[in-house]
Design an enzyme around this catalytic site. Structure first.
Site, mmCIF file in Angstrom:
data_model
loop_
_atom_site.group_PDB
_atom_site.id
_atom_site.type_symbol
_atom_site.label_atom_id
_atom_site.label_comp_id
_atom_site.label_asym_id
_atom_site.label_seq_id
_atom_site.Cartn_x
_atom_site.Cartn_y
_atom_site.Cartn_z
ATOM 1 N N TRP A 242 0.820 -1.208 0.000
ATOM 2 C CA TRP A 242 0.000 0.000 0.000
ATOM 3 C C TRP A 242 0.856 1.261 0.000
ATOM 4 O O TRP A 242 1.835 1.374 0.735
ATOM 5 C CB TRP A 242 -0.900 0.004 1.232
ATOM 6 C CG TRP A 242 -1.617 1.286 1.482
ATOM 7 C CD1 TRP A 242 -1.124 2.406 2.109
ATOM 8 C CD2 TRP A 242 -2.975 1.607 1.118
ATOM 9 N NE1 TRP A 242 -2.086 3.397 2.159
ATOM 10 C CE2 TRP A 242 -3.225 2.922 1.564
ATOM 11 C CE3 TRP A 242 -3.988 0.911 0.482
ATOM 12 C CZ2 TRP A 242 -4.460 3.557 1.376
ATOM 13 C CZ3 TRP A 242 -5.217 1.540 0.305
ATOM 14 C CH2 TRP A 242 -5.446 2.838 0.747
ATOM 15 N N GLN B 281 3.813 7.754 2.267
ATOM 16 C CA GLN B 281 3.209 6.867 3.249
ATOM 17 C C GLN B 281 3.152 5.449 2.683
ATOM 18 O O GLN B 281 2.716 5.233 1.549
ATOM 19 C CB GLN B 281 1.802 7.354 3.602
ATOM 20 C CG GLN B 281 1.789 8.680 4.360
ATOM 21 C CD GLN B 281 2.247 8.503 5.790
ATOM 22 O OE1 GLN B 281 1.522 7.986 6.629
ATOM 23 N NE2 GLN B 281 3.469 8.927 6.081
ATOM 24 N N GLU C 13 -6.781 18.247 6.174
ATOM 25 C CA GLU C 13 -5.688 17.296 6.050
ATOM 26 C C GLU C 13 -4.693 17.801 5.014
ATOM 27 O O GLU C 13 -5.045 18.490 4.058
ATOM 28 C CB GLU C 13 -6.212 15.929 5.619
ATOM 29 C CG GLU C 13 -7.057 15.226 6.658
ATOM 30 C CD GLU C 13 -7.332 13.791 6.276
ATOM 31 O OE1 GLU C 13 -7.038 12.917 7.102
ATOM 32 O OE2 GLU C 13 -7.839 13.547 5.154
ATOM 33 N N ASN D 297 0.192 5.703 0.040
ATOM 34 C CA ASN D 297 -0.726 6.842 -0.040
ATOM 35 C C ASN D 297 0.048 8.157 -0.077
ATOM 36 O O ASN D 297 0.870 8.337 -0.968
ATOM 37 C CB ASN D 297 -1.841 6.793 1.015
ATOM 38 C CG ASN D 297 -1.420 6.729 2.448
ATOM 39 O OD1 ASN D 297 -0.918 5.706 2.911
ATOM 40 N ND2 ASN D 297 -1.647 7.794 3.194
ATOM 41 N N ASP D 298 -0.149 9.086 0.808
ATOM 42 C CA ASP D 298 0.282 10.474 0.660
ATOM 43 C C ASP D 298 1.744 10.639 0.238
ATOM 44 O O ASP D 298 2.646 10.037 0.842
ATOM 45 C CB ASP D 298 0.119 11.232 1.974
ATOM 46 C CG ASP D 298 -1.257 11.109 2.578
ATOM 47 O OD1 ASP D 298 -2.111 10.449 1.975
ATOM 48 O OD2 ASP D 298 -1.471 11.676 3.660
ATOM 49 N N TRP E 17 3.215 9.463 10.305
ATOM 50 C CA TRP E 17 2.284 9.968 9.311
ATOM 51 C C TRP E 17 2.890 11.125 8.507
ATOM 52 O O TRP E 17 4.053 11.457 8.631
ATOM 53 C CB TRP E 17 0.967 10.382 9.994
ATOM 54 C CG TRP E 17 0.025 9.231 10.175
ATOM 55 C CD1 TRP E 17 0.288 7.903 9.984
ATOM 56 C CD2 TRP E 17 -1.346 9.306 10.593
ATOM 57 N NE1 TRP E 17 -0.830 7.146 10.257
ATOM 58 C CE2 TRP E 17 -1.846 7.977 10.623
ATOM 59 C CE3 TRP E 17 -2.201 10.356 10.938
ATOM 60 C CZ2 TRP E 17 -3.159 7.676 10.982
ATOM 61 C CZ3 TRP E 17 -3.505 10.061 11.295
ATOM 62 C CH2 TRP E 17 -3.984 8.744 11.317
ATOM 63 N N ARG F 95 -2.475 17.472 12.466
ATOM 64 C CA ARG F 95 -1.533 16.671 11.673
ATOM 65 C C ARG F 95 -1.088 17.370 10.381
ATOM 66 O O ARG F 95 -1.630 18.364 9.968
ATOM 67 C CB ARG F 95 -2.138 15.326 11.325
ATOM 68 C CG ARG F 95 -3.473 15.335 10.598
ATOM 69 C CD ARG F 95 -3.986 13.919 10.442
ATOM 70 N NE ARG F 95 -5.292 13.810 9.794
ATOM 71 C CZ ARG F 95 -6.458 13.818 10.432
ATOM 72 N NH1 ARG F 95 -6.486 13.964 11.751
ATOM 73 N NH2 ARG F 95 -7.593 13.695 9.765
ATOM 74 N N ASP F 96 -0.043 16.769 9.788
ATOM 75 C CA ASP F 96 0.431 17.066 8.430
ATOM 76 C C ASP F 96 1.085 18.447 8.303
ATOM 77 O O ASP F 96 0.574 19.343 7.621
ATOM 78 C CB ASP F 96 -0.710 16.947 7.419
ATOM 79 C CG ASP F 96 -1.473 15.642 7.532
ATOM 80 O OD1 ASP F 96 -0.884 14.657 7.983
ATOM 81 O OD2 ASP F 96 -2.668 15.622 7.170
#
Length: 497
Positions: A66, A85, A248, A68-69, A129, A193-194
């Site tokens: 997997w 990620q 986000e 993602n970001d 994250w 976050r982020d």
């Protein structure tokens, strides 16, 4: 009238093996650091199937599992870096996520390195994250990232390269005094976050924003620092609104008002506007406006409305995007996560899920009201045999197959000429949701001027196809072009897809 690209079953797969361990590093900031061992998160090599018809050869993907970001894209000592990620254990979003790391000399051909950040400390033991990279003048790059701590609270941490002379930045270390930012009063631990790329402000201090949610407002929580170690929350957010959900993966950067060239994140003068981007409702939205550093306020030209009329980078599968300034070619480059629609079972069967968008050069439109984006010029390196057709007349309802394409993936440039635009239907763009219009008037619904376009990944009998099509409308001040995709016939269930 429709142009068809026939699907071929053969595909060349380039499998790059992932490294078996990761280590850790330090920067020019005078700090203690902790090693960031990833021994428990080794990504073992995997042999890809000879035929993986749905795996992309154009877009960035890890060999398995997997993704993602996109996180911390940057250029350093002749090398482009992309962190992202990643779940080292499977083709699904995991309970524990890490920062994987790949490098490239051209943003097209990538080498997968050892993982950069893995959960090892109380402040990130439940996941590393998303976050960003900032290059400090004379000191090199620094990573700010969100850690999920032992209490499942979101906190902000810092990591630094161990060896600044290494252009691959293969080893990273974590700041021993992490976390450097914790959820402030009024912000719950799961709504913080982020961190963005930081910028150097007018008073010589660093500024960074964190995505948040408080008092029924989505917001860009602003922190400031003199040394990039000790951070103080600003009294007010840089921007907040009641019209959105939790923010986000925010992004904040300047764009030139007179040029397609990009500018460094810290540039502030009369020749730039500022873009504020936030992810909510599973989409990335942005505003264009003015940053007033003396007041630490962002004033958008048009506020978020919380409706489909808000500006978006992309109306397809595109989320958690991140930009960076490419100082080599003076351009700002945009990455976005392309989430797939497969089921969890399908993803586990094929062994991977998710990819990154093709990197895009992004700049401000001449109107100053929206952004313009285009695939980076390096994409031409992926081009092979060229098939060209000119002056092909397509009658209404006709289907024409392009001959000579032997790959299952192709980069298509097509120009349609419609001599009778006056037949177009009237459309008031301020009263219509273009995405709903694409859905309601899919590729099978005939209009006065459209649909016309391409059928991609089409089987011989056209039972499986993905339509990319256009419609032309007459607007208030000219003609409008609506570009849509119709995935309703994109999947053949009897193939297990």
């Amino acid at each position: 009238m429709t142009l068809v690209l026939k699907r071929q079953e053969n595909m060349e797969i380039l499998a790059v093996l992932v490294g078996l361990f990761c280590v850790l590093q330090s920067n020019g900031i005078e700090v203690e650091a902790l090693e960031n061992g990833c021994q428990n998160f080794q990504s073992h090599t995997v042999m890809l199937q000879e035929q993986q018809s749905y795996r992309s050869s154009f877009h960035f993907q890890p060999p398995k599992n997997w993704l993602n970001d996109p996180n911390g894209p940057m250029w350093y000592k002749g090398v482009y870096h992309l962190f992202y990620q990643y779940n080292p254990y499977g083709a699904f979003f995991g309970d524990v996520m890490i920062w994987a790391h790949s490098v490239s000399h051209d943003l097209i051909n990538w080498i997968h390195l050892n993982h950069a950040l893995c959960p090892t400390e109380p402040y990130d033991i439940n996941s590393c994250w998303s976050g960003s990279a900032t290059t400090l003048p004379g000191k090199g790059p620094v990573i700010l990232y969100t850690g999920i701590d032992a209490n499942h609270c979101q906190v902000q941490n810092m990591a630094l390269p161990k060896n600044l002379s290494d252009p691959l930045l293969e080893e990273w270390i974590k700041f021993a005094q992490n976390p450097i930012m914790t959820p402030p009063d009024g912000v719950e631990g799961n709504n913080f976050r982020d961190p963005t790329t930081a910028w150097l402000s007018h008073d010589g201090k660093w500024s960074v924003i964190i995505g948040g949610w408080s008092n029924n407002q989505g917001m860009a929580i602003l922190y400031r620092s003199e040394d990039f170690v000790n951070w103080t929350k600003n009294q007010d957010p840089l921007y907040s609104t009641e019209r959105t959900g939790m923010w986000e993966c925010p992004d904040f950067y300047p764009v030139s008002v007179n040029s397609t060239d990009g500018v460094d994140t810290s540039v502030l003068n009369e020749g730039v506007k500022h873009v504020m981007k936030a992810g909510f409702n599973s989409h990335d939205y942005y505003m264009i406006g003015t940053y007033v550093p003396e007041m630490e306020k962002y004033i958008p030209d048009n506020d978020f409305t919380g409706t489909s009329m808000d500006l978006r980078y992309d109306h397809g599968k595109f989320y958690a995007s991140k930009t960076f300034f490419d100082s080599v070619k003076n351009r700002r480059i945009l990455w976005g996560w392309v989430n797939e629609s497969d089921s969890r079972e399908d993803d586990m069967e094929k062994g991977w899920s998710g990819l990154q968008s093709i990197p895009r050069h992004i700049w401000l439109d001449r109107s100053g009201k929206q952004l313009v984006q285009w695939p980076i010029e390096e994409i031409s390196k992926l081009h092979g045999k060229k098939v060209s057709l000119f002056h092909k007349k397509l009658d209404s309802g006709s289907i024409f197959e392009v001959q000579g394409i032997t790959a299952s993936q192709a980069d298509v440039e097509v120009v349609f000429e419609l001599p009778e635009l006056q037949q177009a239907e009237f459309l008031n763009p301020t009263a219509v949701d273009p995405q709903l219009l694409c859905t309601d008037a899919n590729a099978s619904i005939k209009g006065r001027l459209g649909p016309f376009g391409l059928l991609t990944l089409a089987t011989k009998d056209l039972t499986e196809q993905t339509a990319i099509f256009f419609r032309i409308f007459k607007g208030l001040k000219g003609y409008l072009v609506l570009m849509c995709s119709d995935p309703s016939r994109s999947t053949l269930r009897d193939e297990g897809r």
